[in-house]
Design an enzyme around this catalytic site. Structure first.
Site, PDB file in Angstrom:
ATOM      1  CE  LYS A 111      -3.373   5.355  -1.665  1.00 23.27           C
ATOM      2  NZ  LYS A 111      -4.325   6.256  -2.473  1.00 23.27           N
ATOM      3  CE1 TYR A 138      -3.325   2.490   0.427  1.00 21.10           C
ATOM      4  CE2 TYR A 138      -2.570   3.035   2.786  1.00 21.10           C
ATOM      5  CZ  TYR A 138      -3.339   3.170   1.733  1.00 21.10           C
ATOM      6  OH  TYR A 138      -4.505   4.454   1.811  1.00 21.10           O
TER       7      TYR A 138
HETATM    8  N1  LIG Z   1      -9.297   5.729   4.991  1.00 15.89           N
HETATM    9  C1  LIG Z   1      -7.896   5.841   5.374  1.00 15.89           C
HETATM   10  O1  LIG Z   1      -7.716   5.504   6.531  1.00 15.89           O
HETATM   11  C2  LIG Z   1      -7.056   6.496   4.394  1.00 15.89           C
HETATM   12  C3  LIG Z   1      -5.811   6.748   4.932  1.00 15.89           C
HETATM   13  C4  LIG Z   1      -4.871   7.072   4.100  1.00 15.89           C
HETATM   14  C5  LIG Z   1      -5.146   7.305   2.769  1.00 15.89           C
HETATM   15  N2  LIG Z   1      -6.438   6.982   2.158  1.00 15.89           N
HETATM   16  C6  LIG Z   1      -6.545   7.063   0.735  1.00 15.89           C
HETATM   17  O2  LIG Z   1      -7.827   8.041   0.458  1.00 15.89           O
HETATM   18  C7  LIG Z   1      -8.628   7.450  -0.252  1.00 15.89           C
HETATM   19  C8  LIG Z   1      -9.847   7.372  -0.211  1.00 15.89           C
HETATM   20  O3  LIG Z   1      -9.851   6.315   0.851  1.00 15.89           O
HETATM   21  P1  LIG Z   1     -11.445   5.749   1.553  1.00 15.89           P
HETATM   22  O4  LIG Z   1     -11.226   5.776   3.038  1.00 15.89           O
HETATM   23  O5  LIG Z   1     -12.476   6.640   1.009  1.00 15.89           O
HETATM   24  O6  LIG Z   1     -11.452   4.392   1.047  1.00 15.89           O
HETATM   25  P2  LIG Z   1     -12.728   3.480   0.163  1.00 15.89           P
HETATM   26  O7  LIG Z   1     -12.353   2.381  -0.135  1.00 15.89           O
HETATM   27  O8  LIG Z   1     -14.131   3.942   0.778  1.00 15.89           O
HETATM   28  O9  LIG Z   1     -12.612   4.353  -1.135  1.00 15.89           O
HETATM   29  C9  LIG Z   1     -11.855   3.934  -2.265  1.00 15.89           C
HETATM   30  C10 LIG Z   1     -12.733   3.886  -3.258  1.00 15.89           C
HETATM   31  O10 LIG Z   1     -11.691   3.874  -4.613  1.00 15.89           O
HETATM   32  C11 LIG Z   1     -12.756   2.789  -5.622  1.00 15.89           C
HETATM   33  N3  LIG Z   1     -11.942   2.133  -6.515  1.00 15.89           N
HETATM   34  C12 LIG Z   1     -10.868   0.968  -5.939  1.00 15.89           C
HETATM   35  N4  LIG Z   1     -10.448   0.597  -7.094  1.00 15.89           N
HETATM   36  C13 LIG Z   1     -10.848   1.104  -8.024  1.00 15.89           C
HETATM   37  C14 LIG Z   1     -10.942   1.233  -9.636  1.00 15.89           C
HETATM   38  N5  LIG Z   1      -9.946  -0.124 -10.053  1.00 15.89           N
HETATM   39  N6  LIG Z   1     -11.524   1.867 -10.437  1.00 15.89           N
HETATM   40  C15 LIG Z   1     -12.269   2.683  -9.688  1.00 15.89           C
HETATM   41  N7  LIG Z   1     -12.498   3.046  -8.513  1.00 15.89           N
HETATM   42  C16 LIG Z   1     -11.948   2.200  -7.503  1.00 15.89           C
HETATM   43  C17 LIG Z   1     -13.509   2.094  -4.544  1.00 15.89           C
HETATM   44  O11 LIG Z   1     -14.516   1.479  -5.149  1.00 15.89           O
HETATM   45  C18 LIG Z   1     -13.753   3.066  -3.457  1.00 15.89           C
HETATM   46  O12 LIG Z   1     -15.018   3.496  -3.507  1.00 15.89           O
HETATM   47  C19 LIG Z   1      -7.805   6.088  -0.846  1.00 15.89           C
HETATM   48  O13 LIG Z   1      -7.030   6.475  -2.196  1.00 15.89           O
HETATM   49  C20 LIG Z   1      -6.755   5.921   0.119  1.00 15.89           C
HETATM   50  O14 LIG Z   1      -5.893   5.052  -0.284  1.00 15.89           O
HETATM   51  C21 LIG Z   1      -7.402   6.592   3.153  1.00 15.89           C
END
Ligand SMILES: NC(=O)c1ccc[n+]([C@@H]2O[C@H](COP(=O)([O-])OP(=O)(O)OC[C@H]3O[C@@H](n4cnc5c(N)ncnc54)[C@H](O)[C@@H]3O)[C@@H](O)[C@H]2O)c1
Length: 326
Positions: A159, A155
């Site tokens: 990133k 992961y």
């Molecule tokens: N939630 C956390 O703790 C956290 C921490 C650090 C960074 N982030 C980053 O923030 C962003 C949003 O995270 P989140 O918490 O809303 O997670 P989430 O899983 O709810 O949202 C991620 C979205 O990406 C979509 N996705 C995945 N693969 C895809 C693809 N091939 N094509 C189109 N869409 C796709 C999923 O359907 C999902 O709705 C992510 O990039 C995540 O890495 C999240």
């Protein structure tokens, strides 16, 4: 003209779209996951007259795969050449470890598609959601943005690669790429695929629902978090400030210390029922963060972001939201 938001069907994406349309923005949301009908109806403005939301803008939604370069190019073009692109679509920790190849295709290849499309459509500003998982272990505290990046999981590695690619577009093409490195994003109604930090949301949420919860980590676990409202606020600030000199910003509001959180909740809800059932895979990730604190001075100084929610305030809000919205 519309803000293009990838990952709009996800946890952060849905709240970001809600906030943007409440502020009067037009949005084109994109995700593999389609939000519920009622969410889409609200975004289109069909429920606004019922007073459900003080809504000024609107959002359209398109389903698809971020790996589809042609589709991303078409949609970014459709959303115009001026408003920012917010790139949230991605695979989280467990999904990356389960299938690294596809994680690279989505998290790195997908970001390439977004950067290319933004460049070709007016060099639009790109805001990217990265993670504190890009840092190495054994760092001095607090962890700040210029410390070594030596991720120990797929992961963080994907990133980090996506961040570096964004910075290459800055150097080579003058693209206005900006990124936040989020701590674990915590909030109510977290439906997480592959999140190792779900326990930070579920401890207060289960208590508010009156459901017992077997916590997947040990009581002494300490984990850096950010409340979802503060995380969305950081994205909006980063989208909006004219200049983001350092381009990459840590975003965290403090640490959840599990036994302290449990004690705080039991004081508020004496009937809350918790047991501990640590899961090896989850402990393998979270135990590495035990001594961590995340330095966010740069975000405060350069983009004017500071957290509005302490961990206690976050717990209070999750309980209140769960009780009112179910
Ligand atoms: N939630 C956390 O703790 C956290 C921490 C650090 C960074 N982030 C980053 O923030 C962003 C949003 O995270 P989140 O918490 O809303 O997670 P989430 O899983 O709810 O949202 C991620 C979205 O990406 C979509 N996705 C995945 N693969 C895809 C693809 N091939 N094509 C189109 N869409 C796709 C999923 O359907 C999902 O709705 C992510 O990039 C995540 O890495 C999240």
């Amino acid at each position: 003209m519309a803000v293009f938001v990838t990952g709009a069907g996800g946890f952060l994406g849905q709240m970001l779209v809600n906030t943007l349309i409440a502020q009067g923005k037009e949005v084109l949301g994109f995700d593999y996951t389609i939000p519920k009908d009622e969410v889409l109806a609200r975004w289109k403005g069909n429920l606004a007259q019922k007073g459900n939301l003080a809504q000024k803008g609107k959002a359209e939604f398109c389903q698809g795969d971020i790996r589809d370069a042609k589709l991303i190019a078409e949609l970014v073009a459709k959303s115009g050449t001026t408003d920012p692109v917010v790139h949230l679509a991605g695979v989280l920790t467990a999904g990356c470890d389960r299938d690294p190849r596809s994680a690279i295709e989505v998290n790195v290849g997908g970001t390439y598609n977004v950067l290319e499309a933004a460049l070709k459509n007016g060099k639009r500003r790109v805001i990217f959601a990265s993670t504190i998982g890009v840092y190495g272990r054994g760092l001095p505290q607090p962890v700040t943005e210029d410390m070594p990046l030596e991720p120990d999981g797929w992961y963080g590695l994907t990133k980090q690669s996506a961040e570096q690619m964004g910075l290459l577009y800055v150097r080579r093409h003058g693209l206005d790429f900006r990124a936040v490195r989020f701590a674990a994003v915590t909030g109510p109604n977290r439906v997480a695929v592959g999140s190792t930090s779900l326990f930070t949301s579920l401890i207060p949420e289960k208590a508010a629902r009156g459901e017992p919860y077997a916590i997947e980590v040990t009581p002494d676990t300490s984990y850096p978090v950010v409340y979802i409202k503060d995380a969305v606020d950081a994205l909006i600030k980063l989208m909006s400030v004219p200049e983001a000199k350092s381009r990459i910003y840590n975003i965290s509001s403090g640490n959840v210390v599990v036994d302290k959180m449990v004690a705080y909740i039991k004081n508020k809800i004496p009937s809350a029922s918790f047991t501990y059932a640590p899961v090896e895979d989850i402990m393998a990730v979270v135990s590495g963060y035990k001594e961590w604190t995340i330095g966010c001075d740069r975000a405060e100084k350069e983009i004017g972001w500071r957290p509005s929610y302490t961990v206690e305030k976050m717990v209070d809000d999750i309980i209140a939201q769960t009780r009112t919205k179910g």
